[in-house]
Scaffold this motif. Structure first.
Motif, PDB file in Angstrom:
ATOM      1  N   ALA A 179      -6.062  29.802   4.272  1.00  0.00           N
ATOM      2  CA  ALA A 179      -4.790  30.263   3.697  1.00  0.00           C
ATOM      3  C   ALA A 179      -3.744  30.444   4.796  1.00  0.00           C
ATOM      4  N   LEU A 180      -4.152  31.021   5.929  1.00  0.00           N
ATOM      5  CA  LEU A 180      -3.223  31.220   7.045  1.00  0.00           C
ATOM      6  C   LEU A 180      -2.711  29.890   7.578  1.00  0.00           C
ATOM      7  N   ALA A 181      -3.579  28.888   7.639  1.00  0.00           N
ATOM      8  CA  ALA A 181      -3.172  27.557   8.107  1.00  0.00           C
ATOM      9  C   ALA A 181      -2.090  26.964   7.212  1.00  0.00           C
ATOM     10  N   LEU A 182      -2.219  27.150   5.924  1.00  0.00           N
ATOM     11  CA  LEU A 182      -1.211  26.643   4.983  1.00  0.00           C
ATOM     12  C   LEU A 182       0.141  27.331   5.194  1.00  0.00           C
ATOM     13  N   ILE A 183       0.111  28.617   5.449  1.00  0.00           N
ATOM     14  CA  ILE A 183       1.358  29.352   5.687  1.00  0.00           C
ATOM     15  C   ILE A 183       1.995  28.920   7.007  1.00  0.00           C
ATOM     16  N   LEU A 184       1.180  28.721   8.032  1.00  0.00           N
ATOM     17  CA  LEU A 184       1.714  28.275   9.327  1.00  0.00           C
ATOM     18  C   LEU A 184       2.401  26.911   9.209  1.00  0.00           C
ATOM     19  N   GLY A 185       1.825  26.015   8.417  1.00  0.00           N
ATOM     20  CA  GLY A 185       2.447  24.712   8.196  1.00  0.00           C
ATOM     21  C   GLY A 185       3.803  24.840   7.531  1.00  0.00           C
ATOM     22  N   THR A 186       3.918  25.783   6.604  1.00  0.00           N
ATOM     23  CA  THR A 186       5.191  26.023   5.914  1.00  0.00           C
ATOM     24  C   THR A 186       6.235  26.585   6.873  1.00  0.00           C
ATOM     25  N   VAL A 187       5.827  27.560   7.671  1.00  0.00           N
ATOM     26  CA  VAL A 187       6.750  28.187   8.629  1.00  0.00           C
ATOM     27  C   VAL A 187       7.231  27.172   9.663  1.00  0.00           C
ATOM     28  N   ALA A 188       6.324  26.355  10.171  1.00  0.00           N
ATOM     29  CA  ALA A 188       6.688  25.357  11.178  1.00  0.00           C
ATOM     30  C   ALA A 188       7.723  24.375  10.641  1.00  0.00           C
ATOM     31  N   THR A 189       7.514  23.924   9.419  1.00  0.00           N
ATOM     32  CA  THR A 189       8.443  22.957   8.818  1.00  0.00           C
ATOM     33  C   THR A 189       9.788  23.610   8.519  1.00  0.00           C
ATOM     34  N   ALA A 190       9.772  24.859   8.062  1.00  0.00           N
ATOM     35  CA  ALA A 190      11.022  25.579   7.789  1.00  0.00           C
ATOM     36  C   ALA A 190      11.831  25.758   9.068  1.00  0.00           C
ATOM     37  N   LEU A 191      11.150  25.984  10.189  1.00  0.00           N
ATOM     38  CA  LEU A 191      11.846  26.125  11.474  1.00  0.00           C
ATOM     39  C   LEU A 191      12.622  24.863  11.816  1.00  0.00           C
ATOM     40  N   LEU A 192      12.027  23.697  11.560  1.00  0.00           N
ATOM     41  CA  LEU A 192      12.706  22.435  11.864  1.00  0.00           C
ATOM     42  C   LEU A 192      13.920  22.206  10.969  1.00  0.00           C
ATOM     43  N   VAL A 193      13.863  22.728   9.763  1.00  0.00           N
ATOM     44  CA  VAL A 193      15.017  22.608   8.865  1.00  0.00           C
ATOM     45  C   VAL A 193      16.151  23.515   9.336  1.00  0.00           C
ATOM     46  N   GLN A 194      15.785  24.735   9.733  1.00  0.00           N
ATOM     47  CA  GLN A 194      16.796  25.701  10.144  1.00  0.00           C
ATOM     48  C   GLN A 194      17.388  25.388  11.514  1.00  0.00           C
ATOM     49  N   VAL A 195      16.535  24.956  12.454  1.00  0.00           N
ATOM     50  CA  VAL A 195      16.994  24.683  13.820  1.00  0.00           C
ATOM     51  C   VAL A 195      16.443  23.327  14.259  1.00  0.00           C
ATOM     52  N   PRO A 196      17.068  22.231  13.833  1.00  0.00           N
ATOM     53  CA  PRO A 196      16.559  20.894  14.178  1.00  0.00           C
ATOM     54  C   PRO A 196      16.847  20.531  15.629  1.00  0.00           C
ATOM     55  N   SER A 197      15.845  20.654  16.493  1.00  0.00           N
ATOM     56  CA  SER A 197      16.030  20.353  17.912  1.00  0.00           C
ATOM     57  C   SER A 197      14.675  20.071  18.544  1.00  0.00           C
ATOM     58  N   TRP A 198      14.704  19.608  19.798  1.00  0.00           N
ATOM     59  CA  TRP A 198      13.456  19.347  20.513  1.00  0.00           C
ATOM     60  C   TRP A 198      12.674  20.641  20.734  1.00  0.00           C
ATOM     61  N   ALA A 199      13.371  21.729  21.098  1.00  0.00           N
ATOM     62  CA  ALA A 199      12.692  23.007  21.337  1.00  0.00           C
ATOM     63  C   ALA A 199      12.000  23.495  20.070  1.00  0.00           C
ATOM     64  N   SER A 200      12.667  23.360  18.933  1.00  0.00           N
ATOM     65  CA  SER A 200      12.060  23.772  17.663  1.00  0.00           C
ATOM     66  C   SER A 200      10.855  22.900  17.333  1.00  0.00           C
ATOM     67  N   LEU A 201      10.944  21.611  17.674  1.00  0.00           N
ATOM     68  CA  LEU A 201       9.827  20.706  17.433  1.00  0.00           C
ATOM     69  C   LEU A 201       8.602  21.139  18.241  1.00  0.00           C
ATOM     70  N   VAL A 202       8.821  21.568  19.480  1.00  0.00           N
ATOM     71  CA  VAL A 202       7.711  22.030  20.316  1.00  0.00           C
ATOM     72  C   VAL A 202       7.047  23.254  19.671  1.00  0.00           C
ATOM     73  N   VAL A 203       7.851  24.234  19.271  1.00  0.00           N
ATOM     74  CA  VAL A 203       7.309  25.450  18.649  1.00  0.00           C
ATOM     75  C   VAL A 203       6.585  25.110  17.345  1.00  0.00           C
ATOM     76  N   ALA A 204       7.202  24.243  16.539  1.00  0.00           N
ATOM     77  CA  ALA A 204       6.598  23.858  15.262  1.00  0.00           C
ATOM     78  C   ALA A 204       5.259  23.173  15.479  1.00  0.00           C
TER      79      ALA A 204
END
Length: 388
Positions: free
Chosen positions: A74-99
């Motif tokens: 369940a936690l893995a599914l939530i992490l995937g959602t958060v990572a993708t949302a980060l790229l939508v909110q802050v589309p950049s190379w740094a965000s891609l690394v964190v995601a």
């Protein structure tokens, strides 16, 4: 509850976790352009996934033995959602690394818990069937995410919020709740939360093969799209990444009918063969060769090698499947990341094509060394003496 329902729901959850992993791949070039970075930076962002995954495997690969299988999934599914949302909110190379780091953590949690959980649902006597279900679900997920985004971009046009992202935002939280409601078949043990992976005796060659195979897949996913974009073929990136994994899924039923050793041997033949065909396609700028080569490497990486290795470590470590799976993926993801980063740096210095040729030469050499070592160790000392 019949076994079919929890098996199907668990497989769908594992599919969705891995669906998120390569979801953003067709947009790598866009995120890189936003931050004005080169090939090395792109491959570093790609490999940041391993920066999250390997510590998870090394330090808490046996977490699900302590807290149960459902929460990590369940936690893995939530992490995937958060990572993708980060790229939508802050589309950049740094965000891609964190995601990518977050996605790596999620994959590490889900694959170790999911493999053990699937075996517990189906029963220890069907460990190979459980491995087949897990490899099928994750293979489709790894390839399906990139294809879904590629199709979305083709239909919608340039956008930083493709429909594939929206599908994940809707599905993943629902599946996380469903995962928490699955039957608790495992019996949590009072073990330390920090548990190192195990490497069952006699499985080194399966781990080495996974490292070799997944290094090829990493090159196909991270570096080949850069060359395609340079040749005005960037629109094919999603399909190439999908084929890099999907053809392996199609080969898994065939691999299942073979012994693990035979499947592994076939993988050793197909890995360099496929990459050579792919390299010829890139060199001559013939897309057909690129697609055919991708399919061959996929058959090796996610078909014969992946299934044989996962089944072998599961069979050899019946009391430590989660940690043994973690050990296998340590091999796999070292191969998945380090050659890709090295090739990215080489590409910035010498060009993409030179980097690909160098990788091919190293790959063939390493394959030969592993196979020769494996065969030597497989021959009993007396037999080797007689042969001499």
């Amino acid at each position: 509850m019949s076994r079919l329902i929890p098996v199907s729901l668990l497989a769908l959850g594992l599919f969705t976790v891995t669906f998120a992993v390569n979801l953003q791949a067709p947009l790598y070039e866009v995120y890189a352009a936003q931050s004005d970075v080169g090939a090395t930076a792109v491959t570093v962002a790609f490999a940041a996934y391993v920066g999250g995954l390997l510590p998870t495997l090394l330090l808490i690969g046996g977490l699900s033995d302590r807290i149960g299988r459902r929460v990590p999934i369940a936690l893995a599914l939530i992490l995937g959602t958060v990572a993708t949302a980060l790229l939508v909110q802050v589309p950049s190379w740094a965000s891609l690394v964190v995601a990518r780091v977050l996605l790596g953590i999620g994959t590490g949690l889900a694959t170790t818990a999911g493999t053990a959980y699937m075996t517990e649902i189906l029963g220890a006597s069907r460990a190979r069937n459980a491995a087949l279900v897990v490899t099928s679900a994750t293979s489709l997920g790894f390839g399906g995410g990139a294809l879904a985004t590629g199709i979305s971009l083709g239909v919608q046009g340039p956008t930083l919020l493709p429909a594939s992202y929206i599908v994940l935002f809707v599905a993943a939280p629902v599946l996380a709740l469903i995962a928490l409601g699955l039957p608790r078949i495992d019996k949590p043990r009072p073990v330390s939360l920090l548990r190192l992976p195990v490497f069952p005796s006699g499985t080194w060659v399966f781990g080495a093969a996974m490292a070799l195979a997944w290094s090829t897949t990493g090159m196909t996913i991270a570096v080949i799209p850069l060359e395609l974009a340079a040749n005005d073929l960037g629109g094919w990136t999603g399909l190439v990444i999908f084929l890099a994994i999907f053809m392996g899924f199609l080969c898994q039923p065939m691999a299942r009918r073979m012994t693990n050793d035979r499947a592994l041997a076939l993988g050793f033949v197909l890995i360099p063969l496929g990459f050579l065909v792919l390299l010829v396609g890139v060199w001559l700028k013939v897309l057909t060769f690129v697609l055919v080569g991708t399919c061959i490497t996929s058959a090796a990486s996610y078909g014969f090698t992946y299934l044989a290795a996962l089944a072998e470590v599961s069979l050899r470590a019946p009391d430590d499947r989660a940690r043994a799976t973690a050990g296998l993926f340590v091999y796999a993801y070292f191969g998945f990341s380090l050659p890709v980063i090295a090739s990215g740096a080489l590409a910035d210095m010498l060009g993409l094509l030179s980097a690909l040729v160098t990788f091919a030469a190293v790959q063939i050499t390493v394959t030969a060394i592993i196979v020769l070592t494996w065969k030597r160790r497989a021959v009993p000392p007396a037999a080797a003496f007689d042969a001499g």
